[in-house]
Design a protein around this motif. Structure first.
Motif, short mmCIF file in Angstrom:
data_model
loop_
_atom_site.label_atom_id
_atom_site.label_comp_id
_atom_site.label_asym_id
_atom_site.label_seq_id
_atom_site.Cartn_x
_atom_site.Cartn_y
_atom_site.Cartn_z
N VAL A 47 -130.59 -0.12 -30.57
CA VAL A 47 -130.90 -1.51 -30.92
C VAL A 47 -132.15 -1.55 -31.81
O VAL A 47 -132.16 -2.26 -32.82
N ILE A 48 -133.16 -0.78 -31.47
CA ILE A 48 -134.36 -0.71 -32.31
C ILE A 48 -133.99 -0.24 -33.71
O ILE A 48 -134.45 -0.80 -34.71
N HIS A 49 -133.16 0.78 -33.79
CA HIS A 49 -132.72 1.30 -35.09
C HIS A 49 -131.97 0.23 -35.88
O HIS A 49 -132.18 0.07 -37.09
N ALA A 50 -131.11 -0.51 -35.21
CA ALA A 50 -130.34 -1.56 -35.87
C ALA A 50 -131.27 -2.64 -36.44
O ALA A 50 -131.12 -3.06 -37.60
N ILE A 51 -132.23 -3.08 -35.66
CA ILE A 51 -133.17 -4.11 -36.10
C ILE A 51 -134.00 -3.61 -37.27
O ILE A 51 -134.18 -4.31 -38.28
N THR A 52 -134.47 -2.39 -37.18
CA THR A 52 -135.26 -1.79 -38.27
C THR A 52 -134.41 -1.67 -39.54
O THR A 52 -134.88 -1.98 -40.64
N THR A 53 -133.17 -1.24 -39.39
CA THR A 53 -132.27 -1.09 -40.54
C THR A 53 -132.03 -2.43 -41.22
O THR A 53 -132.10 -2.53 -42.46
N VAL A 54 -131.77 -3.47 -40.44
CA VAL A 54 -131.53 -4.79 -41.02
C VAL A 54 -132.78 -5.28 -41.73
O VAL A 54 -132.72 -5.79 -42.86
N ASN A 55 -133.95 -5.12 -41.10
CA ASN A 55 -135.20 -5.54 -41.75
C ASN A 55 -135.43 -4.78 -43.05
O ASN A 55 -135.82 -5.38 -44.06
N ASP A 56 -135.18 -3.49 -43.05
CA ASP A 56 -135.36 -2.68 -44.26
C ASP A 56 -134.40 -3.13 -45.36
O ASP A 56 -134.78 -3.23 -46.53
N MET A 57 -133.15 -3.40 -44.99
CA MET A 57 -132.17 -3.84 -45.98
C MET A 57 -132.54 -5.21 -46.54
O MET A 57 -132.35 -5.48 -47.73
N MET A 58 -133.09 -6.07 -45.70
CA MET A 58 -133.53 -7.39 -46.16
C MET A 58 -134.67 -7.24 -47.16
O MET A 58 -134.78 -8.03 -48.10
N ASP A 59 -135.53 -6.25 -46.96
CA ASP A 59 -136.67 -6.02 -47.85
C ASP A 59 -136.25 -5.46 -49.20
O ASP A 59 -136.94 -5.66 -50.20
N THR A 60 -135.13 -4.74 -49.24
CA THR A 60 -134.76 -4.02 -50.46
C THR A 60 -133.54 -4.57 -51.18
O THR A 60 -133.27 -4.18 -52.31
N ASN A 61 -132.79 -5.46 -50.55
CA ASN A 61 -131.55 -5.95 -51.13
C ASN A 61 -131.54 -7.48 -51.09
O ASN A 61 -131.37 -8.08 -50.03
N ARG A 62 -131.73 -8.09 -52.24
CA ARG A 62 -131.82 -9.56 -52.31
C ARG A 62 -130.57 -10.26 -51.80
O ARG A 62 -130.66 -11.26 -51.09
N LYS A 63 -129.41 -9.75 -52.18
CA LYS A 63 -128.17 -10.40 -51.76
C LYS A 63 -128.01 -10.31 -50.24
O LYS A 63 -127.62 -11.28 -49.58
N PHE A 64 -128.30 -9.14 -49.68
CA PHE A 64 -128.23 -8.97 -48.23
C PHE A 64 -129.21 -9.92 -47.55
O PHE A 64 -128.87 -10.59 -46.57
N ASN A 65 -130.42 -10.00 -48.08
CA ASN A 65 -131.44 -10.87 -47.52
C ASN A 65 -130.97 -12.33 -47.55
O ASN A 65 -131.11 -13.05 -46.55
N SER A 66 -130.40 -12.74 -48.66
CA SER A 66 -129.90 -14.10 -48.79
C SER A 66 -128.81 -14.39 -47.76
O SER A 66 -128.80 -15.46 -47.13
N THR A 67 -127.92 -13.45 -47.57
CA THR A 67 -126.84 -13.61 -46.59
C THR A 67 -127.40 -13.76 -45.18
O THR A 67 -126.99 -14.65 -44.43
N ILE A 68 -128.34 -12.90 -44.83
CA ILE A 68 -128.95 -12.98 -43.49
C ILE A 68 -129.70 -14.30 -43.31
O ILE A 68 -129.62 -14.93 -42.26
N GLN A 69 -130.42 -14.73 -44.35
CA GLN A 69 -131.14 -16.00 -44.27
C GLN A 69 -130.17 -17.17 -44.05
O GLN A 69 -130.47 -18.09 -43.28
N GLU A 70 -129.01 -17.13 -44.69
CA GLU A 70 -128.00 -18.17 -44.49
C GLU A 70 -127.49 -18.15 -43.05
O GLU A 70 -127.31 -19.21 -42.44
#
Length: 68
Positions: free
Chosen positions: A35-58
């Motif tokens: 679970v920690i790895h999953a949360i860290t991975t999502v946070n990292d992807m949000m930091d580096t991928n604008r489209k992914f970040n936008s999707t998560i924000q929605e």
């Protein structure tokens, strides 16, 4: 499937009071470190991928609307 599960774990951590152990249990008896790895991975992807970040924000905005 992995990415969807990681996002779901991220959302579970953000929108519930469940412990990491409880979240892992509810995702097929996964370890809390998964679970920690999953949360860290999502946070990292949000930091580096604008489209992914936008999707998560929605998704976060939709969950927030329904929670209130």
């Amino acid at each position: 499937i992995v990415e969807a599960r990681q996002i779901a774990m991220y959302l579970a951590k953000n929108f519930t009071d469940l412990s990491l152990k409880a979240i892992g249990y509810n995702f097929g008896n996964r370890d809390h470190s998964t679970v920690i790895h999953a949360i860290t991975t999502v946070n990292d992807m949000m930091d580096t991928n604008r489209k992914f970040n936008s999707t998560i924000q929605e998704i976060l905005a939709e969950f927030s609307k329904k929670a209130s």
